[in-house]
Design an enzyme around this catalytic site. Sequence first.
Site: not given
Length: 155
Positions: A28-29
């Site tokens: 994820g970011y």
Amino acid sequence: MAKEIERKFLVKGDFKDAASKQMRITQGYLSSVPERTVRVRIKGDKGFITIKGIGSSSGASRYEWEKEIPVREVNELLEICEPGVIDKTRYQVPFSGLTFEVDEFYGDNEGLTVAEVELSSEDQAFEKPEWLGEEVTGDVKYYNSMLMKNPYKNW
């Protein structure tokens, strides 16, 4: 400052028989702006946080910093990431003295398979395996940080 130089290609044929290793990756970011992407990742049984800078004009090179962190911390950070998670299997495929990393995506990116090869310079010549397709180096829609915002299923 560490610099990553790689070229990216679509995959058009069967590569799995040539793979020497494979592992599941979930990522994820925390930030996906082009000037600095900050990602957290579970790769097999290890956790990582990675910061990448803006790419060169060709898209083949950019600053990259990565540090191993506990998987527990990655799971906590995934809770506060931007919407969208990347889920894929990465295959390592040795070919002609290089290792191609081939990512087979799942979920909203199902059907997309992309290969990357890390090089020592942007203009390094290398032999291409027959399963390597169109080059997409520098095409931002194939960046993982963009695939979470505009997944393959929406193309």
